[in-house]
Design a protein around this motif. Structure first.
Motif, PDB file in Angstrom:
ATOM      1  N   UNK A 211       0.900  -1.311   0.108  1.00  0.00           N
ATOM      2  CA  UNK A 211       0.003  -0.041   0.070  1.00  0.00           C
ATOM      3  C   UNK A 211       0.834   1.114   0.128  1.00  0.00           C
ATOM      4  N   UNK A 212       0.476   2.285  -0.718  1.00  0.00           N
ATOM      5  CA  UNK A 212       1.194   3.556  -0.702  1.00  0.00           C
ATOM      6  C   UNK A 212       0.140   4.735  -0.619  1.00  0.00           C
ATOM      7  N   UNK A 213       0.747   5.926  -0.036  1.00  0.00           N
ATOM      8  CA  UNK A 213      -0.160   6.823   0.166  1.00  0.00           C
ATOM      9  C   UNK A 213       0.404   8.061  -0.751  1.00  0.00           C
ATOM     10  N   UNK A 214      -0.733   8.919  -1.468  1.00  0.00           N
ATOM     11  CA  UNK A 214      -0.090   9.815  -2.242  1.00  0.00           C
ATOM     12  C   UNK A 214      -0.240  11.407  -1.333  1.00  0.00           C
ATOM     13  N   UNK A 215      -0.593  11.197  -0.099  1.00  0.00           N
ATOM     14  CA  UNK A 215      -0.819  12.256   0.640  1.00  0.00           C
ATOM     15  C   UNK A 215       0.473  13.140   0.640  1.00  0.00           C
ATOM     16  N   UNK A 216       0.152  14.296   0.295  1.00  0.00           N
ATOM     17  CA  UNK A 216       1.513  15.462   0.082  1.00  0.00           C
ATOM     18  C   UNK A 216       2.633  14.992  -0.811  1.00  0.00           C
ATOM     19  N   UNK A 217       2.487  13.873  -1.737  1.00  0.00           N
ATOM     20  CA  UNK A 217       3.441  13.550  -2.551  1.00  0.00           C
ATOM     21  C   UNK A 217       3.414  13.657  -4.068  1.00  0.00           C
ATOM     22  N   UNK A 218       4.413  14.010  -4.813  1.00  0.00           N
ATOM     23  CA  UNK A 218       4.060  14.308  -6.084  1.00  0.00           C
ATOM     24  C   UNK A 218       4.049  13.002  -6.888  1.00  0.00           C
ATOM     25  N   UNK A 219       3.825  12.980  -8.143  1.00  0.00           N
ATOM     26  CA  UNK A 219       3.831  11.620  -8.914  1.00  0.00           C
ATOM     27  C   UNK A 219       5.004  11.014  -9.030  1.00  0.00           C
ATOM     28  N   UNK A 220       5.968  11.703  -8.973  1.00  0.00           N
ATOM     29  CA  UNK A 220       7.371  11.137  -8.932  1.00  0.00           C
ATOM     30  C   UNK A 220       7.367  10.230  -7.777  1.00  0.00           C
ATOM     31  N   UNK A 221       7.477  10.789  -6.711  1.00  0.00           N
ATOM     32  CA  UNK A 221       7.567  10.385  -5.309  1.00  0.00           C
ATOM     33  C   UNK A 221       6.584   9.247  -5.115  1.00  0.00           C
ATOM     34  N   UNK A 222       5.364   9.278  -5.583  1.00  0.00           N
ATOM     35  CA  UNK A 222       4.159   8.054  -5.302  1.00  0.00           C
ATOM     36  C   UNK A 222       4.723   6.965  -6.285  1.00  0.00           C
ATOM     37  N   UNK A 223       5.288   7.220  -7.595  1.00  0.00           N
ATOM     38  CA  UNK A 223       5.950   6.276  -8.393  1.00  0.00           C
ATOM     39  C   UNK A 223       6.900   5.460  -7.525  1.00  0.00           C
ATOM     40  N   UNK A 244      19.601   3.820  -5.428  1.00  0.00           N
ATOM     41  CA  UNK A 244      18.616   3.035  -5.908  1.00  0.00           C
ATOM     42  C   UNK A 244      17.303   3.246  -5.619  1.00  0.00           C
ATOM     43  N   UNK A 245      16.382   2.989  -6.476  1.00  0.00           N
ATOM     44  CA  UNK A 245      14.858   3.016  -5.814  1.00  0.00           C
ATOM     45  C   UNK A 245      14.635   2.249  -4.680  1.00  0.00           C
ATOM     46  N   UNK A 246      15.412   1.207  -4.634  1.00  0.00           N
ATOM     47  CA  UNK A 246      15.471   0.198  -3.473  1.00  0.00           C
ATOM     48  C   UNK A 246      16.392   0.486  -2.149  1.00  0.00           C
ATOM     49  N   UNK A 247      16.753   1.820  -2.223  1.00  0.00           N
ATOM     50  CA  UNK A 247      17.344   2.235  -0.958  1.00  0.00           C
ATOM     51  C   UNK A 247      16.226   2.373   0.229  1.00  0.00           C
ATOM     52  N   UNK A 248      16.887   2.272   1.590  1.00  0.00           N
ATOM     53  CA  UNK A 248      15.685   2.034   2.356  1.00  0.00           C
ATOM     54  C   UNK A 248      14.894   3.098   2.912  1.00  0.00           C
ATOM     55  N   UNK A 249      15.437   4.253   2.488  1.00  0.00           N
ATOM     56  CA  UNK A 249      14.709   5.537   2.779  1.00  0.00           C
ATOM     57  C   UNK A 249      14.528   6.538   1.639  1.00  0.00           C
ATOM     58  N   UNK A 250      13.534   7.374   1.540  1.00  0.00           N
ATOM     59  CA  UNK A 250      13.286   7.949   0.644  1.00  0.00           C
ATOM     60  C   UNK A 250      13.690   9.724   1.088  1.00  0.00           C
ATOM     61  N   UNK A 251      14.545  10.474   0.521  1.00  0.00           N
ATOM     62  CA  UNK A 251      14.743  11.799   1.007  1.00  0.00           C
ATOM     63  C   UNK A 251      13.483  12.614   1.228  1.00  0.00           C
ATOM     64  N   UNK A 252      13.563  13.638   2.048  1.00  0.00           N
ATOM     65  CA  UNK A 252      12.303  14.336   2.444  1.00  0.00           C
ATOM     66  C   UNK A 252      12.243  15.407   1.064  1.00  0.00           C
ATOM     67  N   UNK A 253      13.344  15.681   0.536  1.00  0.00           N
ATOM     68  CA  UNK A 253      13.223  16.717  -0.272  1.00  0.00           C
ATOM     69  C   UNK A 253      12.508  15.930  -1.787  1.00  0.00           C
ATOM     70  N   UNK A 254      12.242  14.925  -1.891  1.00  0.00           N
ATOM     71  CA  UNK A 254      11.845  14.044  -3.162  1.00  0.00           C
ATOM     72  C   UNK A 254      12.709  13.805  -4.198  1.00  0.00           C
ATOM     73  N   UNK A 255      14.087  13.737  -3.670  1.00  0.00           N
ATOM     74  CA  UNK A 255      15.207  13.518  -4.610  1.00  0.00           C
ATOM     75  C   UNK A 255      15.545  12.136  -4.708  1.00  0.00           C
ATOM     76  N   UNK A 256      14.699  11.175  -4.289  1.00  0.00           N
ATOM     77  CA  UNK A 256      15.075   9.729  -4.274  1.00  0.00           C
ATOM     78  C   UNK A 256      15.467   9.373  -5.661  1.00  0.00           C
ATOM     79  N   UNK A 257      16.120   8.403  -5.810  1.00  0.00           N
ATOM     80  CA  UNK A 257      16.576   7.536  -7.040  1.00  0.00           C
ATOM     81  C   UNK A 257      15.232   7.164  -7.838  1.00  0.00           C
TER      82      UNK A 257
END
Length: 372
Positions: A211-223, A244-257
């Motif tokens: 399950x994933x939430x789009x609350x406060x997230x961009x399309x890129x972050x949700x993907x 990698x997209x499979x890094x354990x944590x997503x940066x709060x600024x939305x710049x994850x891989x």
């Protein structure tokens, strides 16, 4: 046939032992399409914001292949073996995600995973907990069957925000809607999510459900979140060797891989082989076809920087495989699991288009913050 094996003693230059192990067989063999020196600028090491404290190990390719024989682990990673009749990812809109965003997510997730993604049937909708009054539960409602499932919620971090839905309560409902043809079911909602009082972007469990939430997230972050959790349900663990997209944590600024590390990509290609989407011996062609489909989908949805990355990786992969062919080493045997890096037929999903088409108490440790 192209020589795809690098014996254990010949570690690729510029890589740490851990990075090599993340993509190699137990005997140290790495397919030529999986790594070449020209990939290095495209695959830097992870940033501190993308790792959890103490999460510094990688799942080897051999460990990934054994996941089907193991119980799900602490990251919520568990998998069933995919088959041509069980290879669909089901994408559910829990009734509150804007349709245009959901359609874009559907298209992008299919291109990213290379598997058919079915969004044709939407049996459930979330009714949030009332903003006032004593009732604190939300509900998942199936109007067709006349069913209503109460969902536990947690208080919000700030006054005026909605209560967060408990992911475990959602898992109990969603597992009832997994079809025999589904390799994974990914549900998205606009409601905030939480587990044990922690706000989370997404979670997976070992029963083919995420399950994933789009609350406060961009399309890129949700993907990123949806693909991350879907890969957990397919048996892929966190990556700590590369960005990698499979890094354990997503940066709060939305710049994850929004791409996969080489070893993670190899695991996805193995999933596609099991699903009948890629023929054995044609992983190099499958990788190129996937990059092409992903570049087009990302470009169409305004994610130009990510589209450029996919194009650059496709060019590097094509050149790496061509260099191996030119070396004249193509007479040697393929890698240990029989996956030569030659370019052959494109995977069926890329050639033919993409279809639109009981939790065990473990969850993926994705980005989180404490709720009040």
């Amino acid at each position: 046939v192209v020589d795809t094996a690098m014996p254990a003693p010949s570690r690729p230059r510029g890589l740490t032992l851990r990075q090599v192990e993340s993509m190699a067989d137990a005997d140290g063999a790495v397919p030529a399409w999986c790594w070449a020196p020209s990939y290095a600028p495209l695959h830097p090491p992870p940033r501190a914001a993308e790792l959890l404290d103490g999460d510094d190990t990688d799942q080897s390719f051999a460990e990934f292949r054994e996941m089907a024989a193991r119980s799900p682990n602490a990251e919520g990673t568990g998998r069933v073996m995919l088959r041509p009749r069980r290879h669909t990812v089901r994408l559910l809109n829990l009734g509150d995600v804007p349709q245009d965003m959901f359609d874009a997510l559907h298209e992008l997730l299919a291109a990213f995973l290379g598997l058919p993604v079915d969004a044709s049937a939407q049996p459930l909708a979330i009714h949030p907990a009332p903003a006032t009054g004593r009732k604190k539960a939300a509900a998942a409602v199936d109007e067709t069957r006349g069913l209503e499932f109460p969902l536990r919620t947690f208080p919000p971090a700030s006054r005026g925000e909605p209560r967060a839905v408990d992911v475990f309560a959602l898992f109990d409902v969603l597992t009832e809607y997994v079809r025999p043809t589904d390799a994974a079911t990914v549900a998205v909602t606009a409601q905030p999510l939480a587990e044990d009082g922690w706000a989370v972007m997404g979670r997976a469990c070992g029963d083919r459900v995420a399950v994933a939430s789009v609350d406060g997230c961009s399309l890129r972050e949700t993907l990123i979140t949806c693909a991350h959790e879907a890969l957990h349900t397919l048996g892929v663990d966190h990556c700590a060797s590369f960005r990698c997209l499979m890094n354990a944590q997503a940066p709060e600024d939305g710049s994850g891989a929004l791409h996969l590390a080489p070893g993670t990509e190899r695991k996805l290609l193995q999933v596609l082989r099991e699903a009948g989407q890629v023929e054995e011996g044609h992983e190099g062609a499958a990788a190129l076809a996937r990059y092409g489909a992903l570049e087009r989908a990302l470009e169409a949805r305004g994610l130009a920087a990510d589209a450029r990355w996919a194009r650059r990786k496709a060019e590097a992969t094509r050149a790496a495989v061509a260099a191996v062919e030119a070396d004249g080493r193509g007479e040697a045997a393929g890698d240990r699991d029989g996956t030569p890096a030659r370019l052959g037929k494109a995977p069926r999903a890329a050639a033919e288009g993409t279809e639109s088409g009981h939790h065990d108490g473990v969850v993926s440790k994705r980005q989180r913050r404490r709720l009040a």
